[in-house]
Design a protein around this motif. Structure first.
Motif, PDB file in Angstrom:
ATOM      1  N   ASP A  30      33.897  18.492  -9.843  1.00  0.00           N
ATOM      2  CA  ASP A  30      33.102  18.202 -11.145  1.00  0.00           C
ATOM      3  C   ASP A  30      32.762  16.833 -11.360  1.00  0.00           C
ATOM      4  OD1 ASP A  30      36.000  18.243 -13.458  1.00  0.00           O
ATOM      5  OD2 ASP A  30      35.750  17.529 -11.394  1.00  0.00           O
ATOM      6  N   ASN A  74      30.915  24.276 -10.861  1.00  0.00           N
ATOM      7  CA  ASN A  74      32.246  23.188 -10.798  1.00  0.00           C
ATOM      8  C   ASN A  74      33.556  24.323 -10.941  1.00  0.00           C
ATOM      9  OD1 ASN A  74      31.115  20.992 -10.812  1.00  0.00           O
ATOM     10  ND2 ASN A  74      30.781  20.866 -13.027  1.00  0.00           N
ATOM     11  N   ASN A  77      34.091  25.184  -7.615  1.00  0.00           N
ATOM     12  CA  ASN A  77      33.942  24.021  -6.524  1.00  0.00           C
ATOM     13  C   ASN A  77      33.010  24.451  -5.547  1.00  0.00           C
ATOM     14  OD1 ASN A  77      35.991  22.249  -7.507  1.00  0.00           O
ATOM     15  ND2 ASN A  77      37.350  22.296  -6.001  1.00  0.00           N
TER      16      ASN A  77
END
Length: 124
Positions: A30, A74, A77
């Motif tokens: 993030d 995010n 990932n």
């Protein structure tokens, strides 16, 4: 430090589609900007697309505008590169790269971490 692993490459016919993934480990994604680059045999590594660390800004090479879309998840990932209307000239090894709190930069030197790449081959 963040480790990057690309996947999703393969062999596709002209006009086909692929979705590449760039998965991060070691750190959460993030806070990282991510860029996609590609390198064909005998050619320089070139910029393809990038997304800023916050996800609000993107950038594309002229050669892929309107055909490629970069996005960032995010929670997973992972950064994706959706590619449509592929052409033989898109054939290359595609690499993702990350920069902590970076912008959507087209410059290779802006990125600190690189993956190993995934091969994309578009047949005519």
């Amino acid at each position: 430090q963040v480790q990057l692993v690309e996947s999703g490459g393969g062999l596709v016919q002209t006009g086909g589609s692929l979705r590449l993934s760039c998965a991060a480990s070691g750190r959460t994604f993030d806070r990282y900007a991510v860029g996609w680059f590609r390198q064909a045999p005998g050619k320089e590594r070139e910029f393809v697309a990038a997304i800023s660390w916050g996800g609000s800004s993107t950038a594309y090479a002229d050669s892929v505008k309107g055909r490629f879309t970069i996005s960032k998840d995010n929670a997973k990932n992972t950064v994706y590169l959706q590619m449509i209307s592929l052409k033989p000239e898109d054939t290359a090894v595609y690499l993702c790269a990350a920069a902590l709190r970076g912008g959507a930069s087209s410059q290779r030197r802006a990125y600190d971490f690189w993956g190993q790449g995934t091969q994309v081959t578009v047949s005519s």
